[in-house]
Structures are given as structure tokens and as C-alpha cells.
Design a protein around this motif. Structure first.
Motif, PDB file in Angstrom:
ATOM      1  N   HIS A 129      34.490  78.885  24.099  1.00  0.00           N
ATOM      2  CA  HIS A 129      34.576  79.593  25.352  1.00  0.00           C
ATOM      3  C   HIS A 129      33.459  80.716  25.533  1.00  0.00           C
ATOM      4  O   HIS A 129      32.834  80.896  26.545  1.00  0.00           O
ATOM      5  CB  HIS A 129      35.940  80.213  25.560  1.00  0.00           C
ATOM      6  N   ALA A 130      33.424  81.551  24.383  1.00  0.00           N
ATOM      7  CA  ALA A 130      32.510  82.680  24.289  1.00  0.00           C
ATOM      8  C   ALA A 130      30.909  82.004  24.642  1.00  0.00           C
ATOM      9  O   ALA A 130      30.299  82.708  25.069  1.00  0.00           O
ATOM     10  CB  ALA A 130      32.569  83.437  22.858  1.00  0.00           C
TER      11      ALA A 130
ATOM     12  N   ALA B  13      30.646  81.270  28.007  1.00  0.00           N
ATOM     13  CA  ALA B  13      30.208  82.429  29.063  1.00  0.00           C
ATOM     14  C   ALA B  13      28.865  82.715  28.702  1.00  0.00           C
ATOM     15  O   ALA B  13      28.030  83.367  29.674  1.00  0.00           O
ATOM     16  CB  ALA B  13      31.402  83.435  28.724  1.00  0.00           C
TER      17      ALA B  13
ATOM     18  N   ASN C   2      25.836  83.357  31.413  1.00  0.00           N
ATOM     19  CA  ASN C   2      25.324  84.646  31.542  1.00  0.00           C
ATOM     20  C   ASN C   2      23.734  84.624  31.561  1.00  0.00           C
ATOM     21  O   ASN C   2      23.209  85.502  32.012  1.00  0.00           O
ATOM     22  CB  ASN C   2      25.857  85.487  30.984  1.00  0.00           C
TER      23      ASN C   2
ATOM     24  N   LYS D 261      28.798  88.423  36.147  1.00  0.00           N
ATOM     25  CA  LYS D 261      29.008  88.272  34.616  1.00  0.00           C
ATOM     26  C   LYS D 261      30.282  87.468  34.537  1.00  0.00           C
ATOM     27  O   LYS D 261      31.202  87.921  34.949  1.00  0.00           O
ATOM     28  CB  LYS D 261      29.001  89.417  34.085  1.00  0.00           C
TER      29      LYS D 261
ATOM     30  N   GLU E   8      33.075  86.300  31.955  1.00  0.00           N
ATOM     31  CA  GLU E   8      33.821  86.345  30.866  1.00  0.00           C
ATOM     32  C   GLU E   8      34.845  85.398  30.504  1.00  0.00           C
ATOM     33  O   GLU E   8      35.619  85.084  31.565  1.00  0.00           O
ATOM     34  CB  GLU E   8      34.641  87.950  30.884  1.00  0.00           C
TER      35      GLU E   8
ATOM     36  N   LYS F 132      38.231  84.608  28.304  1.00  0.00           N
ATOM     37  CA  LYS F 132      39.197  84.730  27.203  1.00  0.00           C
ATOM     38  C   LYS F 132      39.813  83.442  26.441  1.00  0.00           C
ATOM     39  O   LYS F 132      40.310  82.564  27.463  1.00  0.00           O
ATOM     40  CB  LYS F 132      40.172  85.964  27.682  1.00  0.00           C
TER      41      LYS F 132
ATOM     42  N   SER G 208      42.095  78.857  28.780  1.00  0.00           N
ATOM     43  CA  SER G 208      41.246  80.136  28.960  1.00  0.00           C
ATOM     44  C   SER G 208      41.672  80.881  30.168  1.00  0.00           C
ATOM     45  O   SER G 208      42.273  80.280  30.906  1.00  0.00           O
ATOM     46  CB  SER G 208      39.742  79.504  29.149  1.00  0.00           C
TER      47      SER G 208
ATOM     48  N   TRP H 170      39.306  83.159  32.683  1.00  0.00           N
ATOM     49  CA  TRP H 170      37.949  83.458  33.044  1.00  0.00           C
ATOM     50  C   TRP H 170      37.833  84.190  34.285  1.00  0.00           C
ATOM     51  O   TRP H 170      38.743  84.043  35.275  1.00  0.00           O
ATOM     52  CB  TRP H 170      37.164  82.194  33.009  1.00  0.00           C
TER      53      TRP H 170
ATOM     54  N   THR I  30      32.475  88.572  37.556  1.00  0.00           N
ATOM     55  CA  THR I  30      32.533  90.059  38.275  1.00  0.00           C
ATOM     56  C   THR I  30      31.107  90.373  38.201  1.00  0.00           C
ATOM     57  O   THR I  30      29.891  89.959  37.830  1.00  0.00           O
ATOM     58  CB  THR I  30      33.047  90.892  37.125  1.00  0.00           C
TER      59      THR I  30
ATOM     60  N   SER J 289      38.319  84.540  39.921  1.00  0.00           N
ATOM     61  CA  SER J 289      39.224  84.755  38.524  1.00  0.00           C
ATOM     62  C   SER J 289      40.124  83.287  38.590  1.00  0.00           C
ATOM     63  O   SER J 289      40.604  82.936  39.534  1.00  0.00           O
ATOM     64  CB  SER J 289      40.034  85.757  38.462  1.00  0.00           C
TER      65      SER J 289
END
Length: 126
Positions: free
Chosen positions: A11-12, A15, A19, A63, A65, A67, A82, A84, A87, A95
Motif C-alpha cells: 500500500h505504501a 501511494a 505520487n 496527493k 495516501e 493506510k 486499505s 485511501w 487530497t 476517499s
């Protein structure tokens, strides 16, 4: 961008790939023999449709994100849940709550096989 070496890092890494704004970097995170659901109720598969889905998400601009709520792994497969968002400053453009299936590659890295970006959004009805 390097692929994750642990399923729980997918997941990270996804993201971070989004980005960059580069569709090729994002595409590298996926096993395009799988499925991506870029909008509710509209699953797609195949390299061209994956790329089109990625480009449409990147067009949101902002951006991303993600989690990780959980990641469960057995052998070379893992499922993650997740939360996510994308923003732009204080504005939340989108979202959602997703479900992803990751598959370990022969080199030990992980790619996303199924990305249901809205998979945990719906409540079952009786």
C-alpha cells in the motif's frame, strides 16, 4: 521505484508510485493479468484497460495516501484492506476503503493482482 519486498508494504509503495504522477511507475506495481476496479462496479482487466484506469486516477491530481488496515499473507498470496484518499491541500478529492490481493513475484517482490479500490465500501443487505 523498487517493488515492495513484503506484502504489507504494497500500500505504501503504491501511494508513493501514484505520487510520482508517472503512469509507467504505477503500472509496474500491478500484475496486469489481474483486475482493477477504478470506479465502483466497473472492473477491468488487461494491460490497456489497466493503463487507462491508472491514467484516470492520476487525472484527479493531488496527493494519495493509503493506510493499511490489515494484510494477511499465506505463501505467495496476500490480501489487504486499505483506507485511501487523494487530497489537494485541505480538500479531500476522493476517499474510499479498498481490498487488494497481492502476489509475490519470482524475484521475491510483490505486485497487486486485484485492486478493488472501493471493495470495502458496501454494506451487505438482507
Amino acid at each position: 521505484m523498487n517493488l515492495p519486498k513484503r506484502a504489507e508494504d504494497a500500500h505504501a509503495t503504491l501511494a508513493a508510485a501514484f505520487n510520482t504522477g508517472d503512469p509507467a511507475i504505477v503500472m509496474n506495481m500491478y500484475d496486469t493479468s489481474g483486475i482493477i476496479v477504478p470506479e465502483p462496479g466497473k472492473p477491468v482487466s488487461g494491460k490497456e484497460q489497466f493503463e487507462e484506469a491508472i491514467r484516470s486516477i492520476l487525472a484527479i491530481k493531488g496527493k494519495m495516501e493509503i493506510k493499511t488496515v490489515y494484510c494477511l499473507q499465506t505463501g505467495n498470496l496476500a490480501v489487504g484492506r486499505s483506507e485511501w484518499n487523494i487530497t489537494d491541500g485541505d480538500e479531500v478529492k476522493i476517499s474510499a476503503k479498498g481490498i487488494e490481493v497481492m502476489k509475490q513475484q519470482p524475484d521475491g517482490t510483490w505486485k497487486i493482482l486485484i485492486d478493488h479500490a472501493f471493495g470495502a465500501e458496501f454494506s451487505p443487505t438482507a
